[in-house]
Design an enzyme around this catalytic site. Sequence first.
Site, PDB file in Angstrom:
ATOM      1  N   ASN A   1      19.093  53.304  -3.011  1.00 16.17           N
ATOM      2  CA  ASN A   1      18.636  52.312  -3.988  1.00 16.17           C
ATOM      3  C   ASN A   1      17.209  52.575  -4.476  1.00 16.17           C
ATOM      4  O   ASN A   1      16.373  53.033  -3.707  1.00 16.17           O
ATOM      5  CB  ASN A   1      18.676  50.917  -3.359  1.00 16.17           C
ATOM      6  CG  ASN A   1      20.055  50.562  -2.862  1.00 16.17           C
ATOM      7  OD1 ASN A   1      20.512  51.106  -1.858  1.00 16.17           O
ATOM      8  ND2 ASN A   1      20.728  49.694  -3.552  1.00 16.17           N
TER       9      ASN A   1
ATOM     10  N   HIS B   1      30.697  52.866   2.429  1.00 18.22           N
ATOM     11  CA  HIS B   1      29.489  52.438   3.142  1.00 18.22           C
ATOM     12  C   HIS B   1      29.943  52.014   4.540  1.00 18.22           C
ATOM     13  O   HIS B   1      30.730  51.074   4.670  1.00 18.22           O
ATOM     14  CB  HIS B   1      28.844  51.246   2.442  1.00 18.22           C
ATOM     15  CG  HIS B   1      28.062  51.606   1.220  1.00 18.22           C
ATOM     16  ND1 HIS B   1      28.642  52.127   0.101  1.00 18.22           N
ATOM     17  CD2 HIS B   1      26.721  51.531   0.958  1.00 18.22           C
ATOM     18  CE1 HIS B   1      27.696  52.357  -0.812  1.00 18.22           C
ATOM     19  NE2 HIS B   1      26.527  52.004  -0.319  1.00 18.22           N
TER      20      HIS B   1
ATOM     21  N   LYS C   1      22.580  48.794 -10.010  1.00 20.58           N
ATOM     22  CA  LYS C   1      21.717  47.714  -9.532  1.00 20.58           C
ATOM     23  C   LYS C   1      20.245  48.103  -9.490  1.00 20.58           C
ATOM     24  O   LYS C   1      19.397  47.288  -9.127  1.00 20.58           O
ATOM     25  CB  LYS C   1      22.197  47.171  -8.179  1.00 20.58           C
ATOM     26  CG  LYS C   1      22.222  48.144  -7.026  1.00 20.58           C
ATOM     27  CD  LYS C   1      22.498  47.429  -5.675  1.00 20.58           C
ATOM     28  CE  LYS C   1      23.848  46.782  -5.531  1.00 20.58           C
ATOM     29  NZ  LYS C   1      24.868  47.572  -4.831  1.00 20.58           N
TER      30      LYS C   1
ATOM     31  N   HIS D   1      22.874  53.951  -6.544  1.00 18.80           N
ATOM     32  CA  HIS D   1      23.385  52.668  -7.058  1.00 18.80           C
ATOM     33  C   HIS D   1      22.722  52.416  -8.403  1.00 18.80           C
ATOM     34  O   HIS D   1      21.851  51.556  -8.520  1.00 18.80           O
ATOM     35  CB  HIS D   1      23.072  51.528  -6.082  1.00 18.80           C
ATOM     36  CG  HIS D   1      23.819  51.596  -4.798  1.00 18.80           C
ATOM     37  ND1 HIS D   1      25.017  50.950  -4.599  1.00 18.80           N
ATOM     38  CD2 HIS D   1      23.558  52.264  -3.646  1.00 18.80           C
ATOM     39  CE1 HIS D   1      25.457  51.197  -3.367  1.00 18.80           C
ATOM     40  NE2 HIS D   1      24.587  52.000  -2.760  1.00 18.80           N
TER      41      HIS D   1
ATOM     42  N   GLU E   1      26.330  50.092   8.243  1.00 18.41           N
ATOM     43  CA  GLU E   1      24.926  50.067   7.820  1.00 18.41           C
ATOM     44  C   GLU E   1      24.220  48.956   8.589  1.00 18.41           C
ATOM     45  O   GLU E   1      23.893  47.893   8.056  1.00 18.41           O
ATOM     46  CB  GLU E   1      24.841  49.844   6.300  1.00 18.41           C
ATOM     47  CG  GLU E   1      23.432  50.047   5.755  1.00 18.41           C
ATOM     48  CD  GLU E   1      23.344  49.947   4.237  1.00 18.41           C
ATOM     49  OE1 GLU E   1      24.399  49.829   3.585  1.00 18.41           O
ATOM     50  OE2 GLU E   1      22.219  49.995   3.716  1.00 18.41           O
TER      51      GLU E   1
ATOM     52  N   HIS F   1      24.498  59.904  -3.395  1.00 23.77           N
ATOM     53  CA  HIS F   1      24.715  58.479  -3.113  1.00 23.77           C
ATOM     54  C   HIS F   1      23.615  57.640  -3.769  1.00 23.77           C
ATOM     55  O   HIS F   1      22.506  57.543  -3.248  1.00 23.77           O
ATOM     56  CB  HIS F   1      24.724  58.254  -1.585  1.00 23.77           C
ATOM     57  CG  HIS F   1      24.991  56.848  -1.163  1.00 23.77           C
ATOM     58  ND1 HIS F   1      25.933  56.507  -0.211  1.00 23.77           N
ATOM     59  CD2 HIS F   1      24.445  55.672  -1.543  1.00 23.77           C
ATOM     60  CE1 HIS F   1      25.944  55.200  -0.041  1.00 23.77           C
ATOM     61  NE2 HIS F   1      25.046  54.667  -0.830  1.00 23.77           N
TER      62      HIS F   1
HETATM   63 ZN   LIG Z   1      24.545  52.669  -0.814  1.00 21.33          ZN
END
Ligand SMILES: [Zn+2]
Length: 441
Positions: free
Chosen positions: A334, A233, A84, A81, A236, A79
């Site tokens: 992230n 997701h 970004k 990203h 969260e 998982h």
């Molecule tokens: Zn995520």
Amino acid sequence: MAGFPPIPAGGTILLHRASVPAALLEGDHGPADADGLALMEIGIAGGRIAHLRPAAAMPPDGAVDLDGGQVWPLPVEPHAHLDKGHILPRAPNPDGSFGSAIAAVAEDRRANWTAEDIRRRFSFALRCAEAYGTAGIRTHLDSDGAQAAVTWPVFAELREAWRGRVALQGVALISIDGYATPEGEALAARVAEAGGLLGGISNFPGATPEALEAALDALFRLADRHGLDIDLHVDESVDPSAATLGPVARAAIRHRFHGRVTCGHCCSLSVQEPGTVDRVMDLVAEAGITVVSLPVVNGYLQDRAPGRTPRLRGVTPLHELRARGIPVLLGGDNCRDPFHAYGDHDMIEVFTDAVRIGHLDKPFGDWPAAVTAGPAALLGMADHGRIRPGAPADLLLFRARRMDELLARRRGERIVLRGGEPAPTELPDHRELDDLFPRGG
Ligand SMILES: [Zn+2]
């Protein structure tokens, strides 16, 4: 100072006294120690693991004596990203909160996410991951509106360019109510064409139970129509009223969904009533859902308020889920963006932090599989994630012997073998991205 013994090039190596997590071994491995490690001999030939047996008392001729140093299969990130990542210098998060992260990323995406901008940052992230020995990454890709047409072709291009180095999977990330619209249908077709997965955020503004069910029905119908897996997701938040995990599981059951469903985060499960948690976990088990926990990013974002110490850490009940037989994986999420200012795409760092945060050490048991065999299976990388004869010799060698040595020293000495050959472990310099940040950020 003693370091690694020299590793011969050429793809033929005999590793003597390698401490391997027994959970990641196939075949006879003899007894494991208190850390779950078994002392092995690993024979490598032609880029593959030729044999595997308990270590002999004396080193065989020509062996590389690791002196108990650990050997793991290359880890896999379930998982991330990567679209970004590394925008932080131009997109700061003013207060570190989840809401500010969403706003900062949306603004940066609108202003800056050209194909070239994404390609530069995504490639930087891949070079970090490669240097740390990552074998594969599943990345979510912001796919709102016109962004999908920019991002997915870059993803497809990089997946081809990096094939054989870091395997890539892409997941569409939108608010899931979008799947009930013509734009959502078009996105699903695009994702199917690109060989990706459908995903998104299951908590959307103003969602009544009926609206959530309708959105999930649209998502599962599209996934079914195109034969796609789903990775969401979910919840969260440390607000207990964030409760979409149960509805997601019920939708998977209701649709008799044949694909695989993965739910990331599931933070609010950590703050709900025990009876509710039990019922939801039963549904998750029945639906065959895999849970991916992102403990470092949860700790960064959840329960944050200026001048106040966080009390709630938002880490899903890792032990309880696993005790139900639910696959639980660990991911990094992230790196250097408004959702998490830090991180460097190192799955061993993710494991290290997760052990400390989630008490995954008494015993370590098969938790090493949560960053190796588990994600490899999820990504369909059948040859990876375990050490077994016939598998590619894609291995991470550590000087650290015991688990305390491995977890004590962040980024301790390691060697990456890919196909039995030592691979470069040099990290890219953050300065390489400076031109993406006007006036130095
Ligand atoms: Zn995520």
